[in-house]
Enzyme design. Sequence first.
Site, PDB file in Angstrom:
ATOM      1  N   ASP A   1       0.820  -1.217   0.000  1.00 28.14           N
ATOM      2  CA  ASP A   1       0.000   0.000   0.000  1.00 28.14           C
ATOM      3  C   ASP A   1       0.858   1.272   0.000  1.00 28.14           C
ATOM      4  O   ASP A   1       1.965   1.279   0.518  1.00 28.14           O
ATOM      5  CB  ASP A   1      -0.915  -0.018   1.237  1.00 28.14           C
ATOM      6  CG  ASP A   1      -2.063   0.972   1.113  1.00 28.14           C
ATOM      7  OD1 ASP A   1      -2.379   1.385  -0.026  1.00 28.14           O
ATOM      8  OD2 ASP A   1      -2.643   1.332   2.150  1.00 28.14           O
TER       9      ASP A   1
ATOM     10  N   ARG B   1       0.474   7.884  -2.623  1.00 26.59           N
ATOM     11  CA  ARG B   1       1.054   8.867  -1.687  1.00 26.59           C
ATOM     12  C   ARG B   1       2.549   9.020  -1.923  1.00 26.59           C
ATOM     13  O   ARG B   1       3.107  10.104  -1.825  1.00 26.59           O
ATOM     14  CB  ARG B   1       0.770   8.452  -0.236  1.00 26.59           C
ATOM     15  CG  ARG B   1      -0.629   8.834   0.218  1.00 26.59           C
ATOM     16  CD  ARG B   1      -0.985   8.146   1.512  1.00 26.59           C
ATOM     17  NE  ARG B   1      -1.288   6.734   1.292  1.00 26.59           N
ATOM     18  CZ  ARG B   1      -1.381   5.829   2.261  1.00 26.59           C
ATOM     19  NH1 ARG B   1      -1.183   6.180   3.519  1.00 26.59           N
ATOM     20  NH2 ARG B   1      -1.683   4.579   1.978  1.00 26.59           N
TER      21      ARG B   1
ATOM     22  N   SER C   1      -7.557  -5.335  -5.112  1.00 29.06           N
ATOM     23  CA  SER C   1      -8.696  -5.879  -4.367  1.00 29.06           C
ATOM     24  C   SER C   1      -9.981  -5.766  -5.187  1.00 29.06           C
ATOM     25  O   SER C   1     -10.043  -5.001  -6.161  1.00 29.06           O
ATOM     26  CB  SER C   1      -8.862  -5.117  -3.043  1.00 29.06           C
ATOM     27  OG  SER C   1      -9.324  -3.804  -3.291  1.00 29.06           O
TER      28      SER C   1
ATOM     29  N   ASN D   1     -10.946  -2.291  -5.302  1.00 28.08           N
ATOM     30  CA  ASN D   1     -10.172  -1.399  -6.166  1.00 28.08           C
ATOM     31  C   ASN D   1     -10.815  -1.192  -7.541  1.00 28.08           C
ATOM     32  O   ASN D   1     -10.477  -0.243  -8.258  1.00 28.08           O
ATOM     33  CB  ASN D   1      -8.729  -1.905  -6.338  1.00 28.08           C
ATOM     34  CG  ASN D   1      -7.882  -1.776  -5.082  1.00 28.08           C
ATOM     35  OD1 ASN D   1      -6.977  -2.570  -4.849  1.00 28.08           O
ATOM     36  ND2 ASN D   1      -8.155  -0.768  -4.253  1.00 28.08           N
TER      37      ASN D   1
ATOM     38  N   ARG E   1     -12.245   2.302  -8.270  1.00 27.03           N
ATOM     39  CA  ARG E   1     -11.419   3.482  -8.563  1.00 27.03           C
ATOM     40  C   ARG E   1     -11.743   4.014  -9.953  1.00 27.03           C
ATOM     41  O   ARG E   1     -12.419   3.360 -10.745  1.00 27.03           O
ATOM     42  CB  ARG E   1      -9.936   3.127  -8.455  1.00 27.03           C
ATOM     43  CG  ARG E   1      -9.547   2.832  -7.018  1.00 27.03           C
ATOM     44  CD  ARG E   1      -8.050   2.777  -6.871  1.00 27.03           C
ATOM     45  NE  ARG E   1      -7.695   2.465  -5.488  1.00 27.03           N
ATOM     46  CZ  ARG E   1      -6.465   2.433  -5.020  1.00 27.03           C
ATOM     47  NH1 ARG E   1      -5.454   2.706  -5.819  1.00 27.03           N
ATOM     48  NH2 ARG E   1      -6.237   2.153  -3.753  1.00 27.03           N
TER      49      ARG E   1
HETATM   50  C1  IPE Z   1      -5.448  -2.493  -0.061  1.00 27.90           C
HETATM   51  O1  IPE Z   1      -5.102  -1.177  -0.312  1.00 27.90           O
HETATM   52  C2  IPE Z   1      -5.492  -3.264  -1.347  1.00 27.90           C
HETATM   53  C3  IPE Z   1      -4.204  -3.467  -2.001  1.00 27.90           C
HETATM   54  C4  IPE Z   1      -3.033  -3.154  -1.502  1.00 27.90           C
HETATM   55  C5  IPE Z   1      -4.282  -4.084  -3.293  1.00 27.90           C
HETATM   56  P1  IPE Z   1      -6.197  -0.037  -0.509  1.00 27.90           P
HETATM   57  O2  IPE Z   1      -5.471   1.241  -0.596  1.00 27.90           O
HETATM   58  O3  IPE Z   1      -7.085  -0.402  -1.631  1.00 27.90           O
HETATM   59  O4  IPE Z   1      -7.035  -0.187   0.844  1.00 27.90           O
HETATM   60  P2  IPE Z   1      -7.845   0.864   1.674  1.00 27.90           P
HETATM   61  O5  IPE Z   1      -8.836   1.472   0.728  1.00 27.90           O
HETATM   62  O6  IPE Z   1      -6.845   1.850   2.181  1.00 27.90           O
HETATM   63  O7  IPE Z   1      -8.473   0.069   2.777  1.00 27.90           O
HETATM   64  C1  IPE Z   2      -1.510   0.468  -3.423  1.00 25.48           C
HETATM   65  O1  IPE Z   2      -1.324   1.847  -3.443  1.00 25.48           O
HETATM   66  C2  IPE Z   2      -1.872  -0.075  -4.794  1.00 25.48           C
HETATM   67  C3  IPE Z   2      -3.263  -0.509  -4.906  1.00 25.48           C
HETATM   68  C4  IPE Z   2      -4.127  -0.539  -3.943  1.00 25.48           C
HETATM   69  C5  IPE Z   2      -3.711  -0.961  -6.216  1.00 25.48           C
HETATM   70  P1  IPE Z   2      -2.561   2.847  -3.473  1.00 25.48           P
HETATM   71  O2  IPE Z   2      -2.961   3.058  -4.888  1.00 25.48           O
HETATM   72  O3  IPE Z   2      -3.618   2.392  -2.548  1.00 25.48           O
HETATM   73  O4  IPE Z   2      -1.877   4.198  -2.946  1.00 25.48           O
HETATM   74  P2  IPE Z   2      -2.333   5.059  -1.705  1.00 25.48           P
HETATM   75  O5  IPE Z   2      -2.546   4.095  -0.559  1.00 25.48           O
HETATM   76  O6  IPE Z   2      -3.584   5.754  -2.101  1.00 25.48           O
HETATM   77  O7  IPE Z   2      -1.177   5.974  -1.448  1.00 25.48           O
HETATM   78 MG    MG Z   3      -3.987   2.561  -0.516  1.00 26.68          MG
END
Ligand code: IPE
Ligand code: IPE
Ligand code: MG
Length: 258
Positions: free
Chosen positions: A37, A41, A82, A85, A88
């Site tokens: 994760d 950011r 996930s 996801n 998005r």
């Molecule tokens: C969890 O991260 C899923 C993956 C790392 C693939 P997210 O960024 O999607 O989770 P939340 O929304 O912070 O719970």
């Molecule tokens: C993890 O990074 C990748 C996926 C969940 C696909 P994020 O895309 O959730 O990045 P942040 O957590 O918003 O920084």
């Molecule tokens: Mg995330």
Amino acid sequence: MSISNILTNRAYSAYEARLRKEVLASPLPNHIAIIMDGNRRYAEERGETREEGHRLGSEKLEEVLDWCVEDGVKFLTVYAFSTENFNREKGEVEYLMDLLRQSLIKFAESPRVHDKKVRLKVLGDVTMLPEHVREAADYADEKTKDYSDYHFNMAIAYGGRQEIIAAVKTVAQKVADGEMDVEDIDENVLSEHMYTSDTPDPDLVLRTSGEVRISNFLLWQLAYSELYFTDVYWPGFRYIDFLRAVRTYQQRGRRYGK
Ligand code: IPE
Ligand code: IPE
Ligand code: MG
């Protein structure tokens, strides 16, 4: 590079080497699961696009698989995408799907994967995936299906609750068809119907980016796993951070007299 940077790097690599020696002297977790994760950011902090963050995240995954194989961690499972996801923005989902396709093909063709005999599997509801990702998953599966020295599982279109529901449905159908009695349903039966049926439960579940939650990852399997959370964003995850996570796992094990 400035003198002070050079000195910091030297000090770090000496520390890293010492830590590695210490960690490798104790039993390693057999199965590490990672919630990768913080890609967006990480990018935002550097004034980069979120796509660049995701690209760097997928590069990091190649590195981490290498650390596991090099140090002797037999099972690595990563949360790459996930079921949630999919909500998005369309452009981001498409970009991530394309990256996943590329990663799967790259892994399937990597000399290192074949040299080390790494079995690659996708965990998740593949019916939710676009055709091109499904094809890449099948390709990776086919190319590595005879290996069993190391196991690399990519959770894509994965949701822990959905996985449990799918398992319960299959079991319920077996009962309805008279293949099984209700009384026969136990932990083993459900475990055998999860995507991870041939994978031991994770010993260590690690999440980057400072978020302290599970976000629907391996709900059934992590019942007894050690959990480890670190503030670094996934693309910035270093070998030292990996070693620290493993060392914490080892220290906890000792504390409980495992
Ligand atoms: C969890 O991260 C899923 C993956 C790392 C693939 P997210 O960024 O999607 O989770 P939340 O929304 O912070 O719970
Ligand atoms: C993890 O990074 C990748 C996926 C969940 C696909 P994020 O895309 O959730 O990045 P942040 O957590 O918003 O920084
Ligand atoms: Mg995330």
